[in-house]
Design a protein around this motif. Structure first.
Motif, PDB file in Angstrom:
ATOM      1  N   ALA A   1       0.835  -1.226   0.307  1.00 50.60           N
ATOM      2  CA  ALA A   1       0.420   0.058   0.222  1.00 50.60           C
ATOM      3  C   ALA A   1       1.195   0.986  -0.396  1.00 50.60           C
ATOM      4  O   ALA A   1       0.416   2.186  -1.006  1.00 50.60           O
ATOM      5  N   GLU A   2       1.735   1.809   0.783  1.00 47.36           N
ATOM      6  CA  GLU A   2       2.377   2.520   1.224  1.00 47.36           C
ATOM      7  C   GLU A   2       3.314   2.600  -0.297  1.00 47.36           C
ATOM      8  O   GLU A   2       3.802   3.931  -1.167  1.00 47.36           O
ATOM      9  N   HIS A   3       3.935   1.024  -1.037  1.00 44.51           N
ATOM     10  CA  HIS A   3       4.264   1.771  -2.454  1.00 44.51           C
ATOM     11  C   HIS A   3       3.724   2.141  -3.494  1.00 44.51           C
ATOM     12  O   HIS A   3       4.490   2.565  -4.524  1.00 44.51           O
ATOM     13  N   GLY A   4       2.249   1.873  -3.630  1.00 44.16           N
ATOM     14  CA  GLY A   4       1.483   2.261  -4.022  1.00 44.16           C
ATOM     15  C   GLY A   4       1.249   3.720  -4.258  1.00 44.16           C
ATOM     16  O   GLY A   4       0.452   5.017  -5.019  1.00 44.16           O
ATOM     17  N   ILE A   5       1.306   4.284  -2.705  1.00 40.41           N
ATOM     18  CA  ILE A   5       1.054   5.749  -2.304  1.00 40.41           C
ATOM     19  C   ILE A   5       2.436   6.523  -2.772  1.00 40.41           C
ATOM     20  O   ILE A   5       2.488   7.253  -4.139  1.00 40.41           O
ATOM     21  N   ALA A   6       3.352   5.552  -3.042  1.00 39.68           N
ATOM     22  CA  ALA A   6       4.716   6.465  -2.916  1.00 39.68           C
ATOM     23  C   ALA A   6       4.667   6.675  -4.766  1.00 39.68           C
ATOM     24  O   ALA A   6       4.816   7.937  -5.316  1.00 39.68           O
ATOM     25  N   LEU A   7       4.521   5.469  -5.169  1.00 42.93           N
ATOM     26  CA  LEU A   7       4.104   5.717  -7.154  1.00 42.93           C
ATOM     27  C   LEU A   7       3.208   6.920  -7.182  1.00 42.93           C
ATOM     28  O   LEU A   7       3.247   7.380  -8.350  1.00 42.93           O
ATOM     29  N   LEU A   8       1.960   7.046  -6.300  1.00 46.47           N
ATOM     30  CA  LEU A   8       0.803   7.644  -7.028  1.00 46.47           C
ATOM     31  C   LEU A   8       1.162   9.482  -6.749  1.00 46.47           C
ATOM     32  O   LEU A   8       1.441  10.218  -7.775  1.00 46.47           O
ATOM     33  N   ALA A   9       1.847   9.030  -5.300  1.00 43.46           N
ATOM     34  CA  ALA A   9       3.107  10.577  -5.598  1.00 43.46           C
ATOM     35  C   ALA A   9       3.957  10.730  -6.660  1.00 43.46           C
ATOM     36  O   ALA A   9       3.832  12.326  -6.725  1.00 43.46           O
ATOM     37  N   SER A  10       4.536  10.656  -6.733  1.00 38.20           N
ATOM     38  CA  SER A  10       5.805  10.166  -7.522  1.00 38.20           C
ATOM     39  C   SER A  10       5.728  10.830  -9.117  1.00 38.20           C
ATOM     40  O   SER A  10       6.045  11.667  -9.644  1.00 38.20           O
TER      41      SER A  10
ATOM     42  N   GLU B   1      -6.285  -0.555   1.964  1.00 39.51           N
ATOM     43  CA  GLU B   1      -5.049   0.195   3.374  1.00 39.51           C
ATOM     44  C   GLU B   1      -4.579   1.110   1.574  1.00 39.51           C
ATOM     45  O   GLU B   1      -4.265   2.593   2.833  1.00 39.51           O
ATOM     46  N   VAL B   2      -4.584   1.355   1.028  1.00 43.78           N
ATOM     47  CA  VAL B   2      -4.511   1.961   0.086  1.00 43.78           C
ATOM     48  C   VAL B   2      -5.848   3.427  -0.353  1.00 43.78           C
ATOM     49  O   VAL B   2      -5.222   4.655  -0.073  1.00 43.78           O
ATOM     50  N   ALA B   3      -6.870   3.245  -0.097  1.00 47.14           N
ATOM     51  CA  ALA B   3      -7.794   3.844  -0.136  1.00 47.14           C
ATOM     52  C   ALA B   3      -7.528   4.606   1.754  1.00 47.14           C
ATOM     53  O   ALA B   3      -7.881   6.235   1.179  1.00 47.14           O
ATOM     54  N   ARG B   4      -7.508   4.064   2.448  1.00 50.49           N
ATOM     55  CA  ARG B   4      -6.560   5.014   3.818  1.00 50.49           C
ATOM     56  C   ARG B   4      -6.310   5.927   3.756  1.00 50.49           C
ATOM     57  O   ARG B   4      -6.171   6.887   4.142  1.00 50.49           O
TER      58      ARG B   4
ATOM     59  N   SER C   1       8.763  -5.045  -0.678  1.00 51.07           N
ATOM     60  CA  SER C   1      10.691  -5.153  -0.054  1.00 51.07           C
ATOM     61  C   SER C   1      10.649  -3.634   0.377  1.00 51.07           C
ATOM     62  O   SER C   1      11.379  -2.923   0.235  1.00 51.07           O
ATOM     63  N   THR C   2      10.048  -4.171   1.544  1.00 49.87           N
ATOM     64  CA  THR C   2      10.488  -3.259   2.639  1.00 49.87           C
ATOM     65  C   THR C   2      11.089  -4.227   3.702  1.00 49.87           C
ATOM     66  O   THR C   2      11.031  -5.541   3.819  1.00 49.87           O
ATOM     67  N   VAL C   3      12.401  -3.385   4.379  1.00 52.49           N
ATOM     68  CA  VAL C   3      13.212  -4.648   5.225  1.00 52.49           C
ATOM     69  C   VAL C   3      12.055  -4.773   5.969  1.00 52.49           C
ATOM     70  O   VAL C   3      11.677  -6.035   6.783  1.00 52.49           O
ATOM     71  N   GLU C   4      11.020  -3.956   6.980  1.00 51.90           N
ATOM     72  CA  GLU C   4       9.926  -4.799   7.855  1.00 51.90           C
ATOM     73  C   GLU C   4       9.130  -5.723   7.182  1.00 51.90           C
ATOM     74  O   GLU C   4       9.549  -6.778   7.678  1.00 51.90           O
ATOM     75  N   ALA C   5       8.202  -5.609   6.410  1.00 51.63           N
ATOM     76  CA  ALA C   5       8.229  -6.173   5.044  1.00 51.63           C
ATOM     77  C   ALA C   5       8.384  -7.508   5.047  1.00 51.63           C
ATOM     78  O   ALA C   5       7.628  -8.910   5.025  1.00 51.63           O
ATOM     79  N   GLN C   6       9.670  -7.923   4.703  1.00 52.01           N
ATOM     80  CA  GLN C   6      10.325  -9.131   3.691  1.00 52.01           C
ATOM     81  C   GLN C   6      10.399  -9.835   4.922  1.00 52.01           C
ATOM     82  O   GLN C   6      11.214 -10.816   5.226  1.00 52.01           O
TER      83      GLN C   6
END
Ligand SMILES: NC(=O)C1=CN([C@@H]2O[C@H](COP(=O)(O)OP(=O)(O)OC[C@H]3O[C@@H](n4cnc5c(N)ncnc54)[C@H](O)[C@@H]3O)[C@@H](O)[C@H]2O)C=CC1
Ligand SMILES: O=C(O)C(=O)COP(=O)(O)O
Length: 587
Positions: A144-153, A196-199, A325-330
């Motif tokens: 979800a965070e990557h989706g938001i990162a792509l959306l914003a960038s 989660e993206v929606a939130r 691929s985040t440290v935490e998720a992996q």
């Protein structure tokens, strides 16, 4: 081996049919009232085909021999897989039918360290009785965070401007972006990641709509998103973010036709699967300006070809499948999948099983002795069949004082199938492939529940299980009921499965070891005569029970024996004058 292990284990792994039968007997002889972890013969072997976090590898190493072979070619994987009990992959390894066939006989578990299982041939895994488990929750937030990162960038041209500046170009007017606040975002697929993206998008001040034919409307409402049709979602959106799985139904749902329904200048984000977009159609839509920009983490073919028009398009932002691929998720995914695979290798029913029913541990524990009873009744019934007719119709009748909703019979049905199929074939059957195997063999397994109106009996899940085989001949006429079916019924007493009815006769013999059934004329001295013969041959009798229809008419004797009597001993029993027929049955 416990009943739970029998549900998923492959007794024939690397074994001859005789060894398999011996292993099967050993398993059946184990206590069935609890679900202990049986001591494994040797440490299972796990092949990890893609990078897995150290914490997960540690969990695996405590239980199994672990080999990490990252970056194998398909041919290398094919050559190796048969030496392993479990295989762990991420999205980069295709677990094809060929791989599963190569692993057949040993490979019991495929663990997908992530969500999407579109790279695993689930049908082939099911046919092979190979359990597929995934790790569905640990990378949700990362995706979800990557989706938001792509959306914003994408909206602010971050990657293009970054590349230009690094190439010495200071282009402030070229990279004017668009704002997110007040814009409509359509979430396609309102599952874990989509919601989660929606939130997060709500926090950015976006108006969020969503399309998901299977999502509950109140869940969407609680987040402040409105569920709408596919048409409405794509027509109203300024941004469309994709979060559905790749399935035959979602393959290329974003195509020329659906792009045509979108607003001109729409922006698309995909962190789901490349295959949900027709990539050639997207290039056309980008070229025409219908789609202003796209931000893509996933591609139909990964990695995409170096000259991919889509990847090289100036209005496209790309990342190489980095959603999880985040440290935490992996770390989380590695532990989640390692625990699921270890559990599955131990024979537990994993909560994240993709191709098997999920059965809560407490239900499994309660049903354990009945699971064993169901398998033994199946084994008994099939060994009573004679002739060439083949078994077609099987009926399993469950008598229970419980509400039907409180009784999960899928395990029991699977175990009856296992009991019927395994003694007469080289197929091993477990909970994963039982229904498929039955179908393949043309076995119709009908189930019936009979309610038992003794409230006290509701303490135990079942009063009895009956297995009936219809339209078959029997090698033991005494097992044929008045209706013409082979009938065996059993119950659990003090945690031990017992045989209680054979054909029209009531008996009571614990289903341990092996069984001799004799039909004789009801007369005194029969038990002594048979007991004597067995005693002389050192065959230990564990149980004996006589059942008759009427005094002086026919009776049957059910004799539990620890050892398998030799042919001569059995012949001697058969020659006792009053004995009309007998059969030796292996449990
Ligand atoms: N890029 C990456 O690294 C990652 C990608 N993913 C991918 O994201 C996707 C979603 O993952 P989760 O949210 O965890 O799965 P999920 O199973 O929780 O959600 C998927 C949702 O899609 C819905 N859906 C199914 N068919 C649909 C259709 N025809 N139209 C609209 N919605 C439909 C389902 O009802 C479900 O609610 C998967 O494809 C997964 O593989 C997930 C994690 C990381
Ligand atoms: O979990 C998923 O569905 C993903 O796409 C993540 O894939 P990965 O494990 O990073 O190859």
């Amino acid at each position: 081996m416990s009943a739970s292990r029998a549900l998923l284990s492959n007794p024939q792994a690397g074994a001859s049919p005789t060894m398999a039968r011996a292993a099967s007997r050993a398993r059946l002889a184990a206590p069935s009232s609890s679900i202990p972890f049986a001591a494994p013969r040797a440490k299972p072997a796990v092949l990890v085909a893609e990078k897995l976090g150290e914490a997960g590898l540690e969990v695996l190493r405590q239980f199994a021999d672990v080999e990490c072979a990252y970056g194998m070619s398909p041919a290398e994987l094919l050559a190796k897989v048969s030496q392993f009990d479990a295989l762990i992959v991420r999205s980069g390894t295709k677990v094809t039918r060929e791989v599963l066939e190569a692993g057949r006989g040993r490979l019991r578990v495929v663990g997908r360290a992530g969500v999407g299982i579109d790279n695993v041939d689930l049908q082939a895994a099911t046919e092979a009785g190979c359990l597929v488990v995934n790790a569905p929750t640990a990378n949700t937030v990362a995706a979800a965070e990557h989706g938001i990162a792509l959306l914003a960038s994408m909206a602010r041209n971050v990657s293009q401007a970054d590349a230009a500046l690094k190439a010495g170009k200071w282009q402030r007017t070229k990279y004017v972006g668009v704002s997110l606040v007040g814009k409509t975002l359509a979430i396609m697929g309102f599952g874990k990641v989509g919601s989660e993206v929606a939130r997060r998008a709500k926090g950015l001040g976006m108006h969020v709509i969503a399309h998901d034919p299977y999502a509950p409307a109140d869940k969407a409402r609680a987040i402040g998103a409105e569920l709408v049709s596919f048409e409405e979602a794509v027509a109203k959106a300024d941004f469309i973010s994709l979060h559905m799985p790749l399935t035959p139904a979602t393959s290329k749902v974003f195509n020329d036709e659906s792009f045509a329904k979108m607003k001109t200048g729409v922006r698309i984000i995909n962190v789901a699967r490349g295959g949900v977009i027709d990539e050639d159609a997207l290039v056309r839509a980008l070229d025409s300006g219908k789609v202003a920009q796209a931000a893509l983490d996933v591609f139909t073919v990964e990695p995409p070809p170096k000259d991919s028009k889509l990847v090289l398009h100036e209005n496209v932002t790309v990342t190489p499948h980095l959603g999880a691929s985040t440290v935490e998720a992996q770390e989380g995914v590695a532990i989640e999948i390692a625990e699921a695979v270890v559990g599955a290798l131990r024979g537990e029913l994993a909560a994240t099983a993709v191709n098997a029913p999920m059965v809560p541990a407490e239900v499994l524990s309660e049903l354990a002795p009945y699971v064993s009873l169901a398998e033994k009744l199946g084994r008994l019934a099939v060994q009573l069949v004679a002739g060439e007719s083949g078994i077609k119709g099987v009926k399993v009748v469950y008598t229970s004082a419980r509400d039907p909703d409180d009784l999960d019979t899928r395990l029991l049905r699977a175990m009856v199938t296992k009991g019927i199929v395994e003694p007469v074939s080289s197929t091993f059957v477990n909970l994963v492939n039982a229904d498929y195997t039955a179908k393949q063999r043309g076995l119709r397994i009908a189930e019936e529940r009979v309610s038992h109106d003794n409230a006290a009996a509701a303490e135990s899940p079942l009063e009895s299980i009956q297995v009936r085989l219809s339209n078959v001949q029997s090698k033991f006429a005494g097992a044929i009921s008045t209706g013409g079916d082979i009938v065996v019924t059993g119950r659990v007493k003090y945690g031990i499965p017992h045989l209680t009815v054979v054909g029209p006769y009531e008996v009571d013999v614990s289903l341990e070891g092996n069984l001799i059934l004799c039909r004789q004329i009801d007369q005194p001295g029969m038990i002594g005569k048979v007991g004597n013969i067995l005693g002389q041959r050192n065959v230990n009798v564990s149980f004996m029970s006589v059942g008759r229809t009427f005094r002086g008419k026919q009776a049957i004797m059910a004799i539990g024996v620890d050892e398998e009597p030799d042919k001569e001993t059995l012949e001697k029993i058969g020659k006792i004058p009053a004995i009309e027929e007998f059969v030796f049955l292996e449990l």
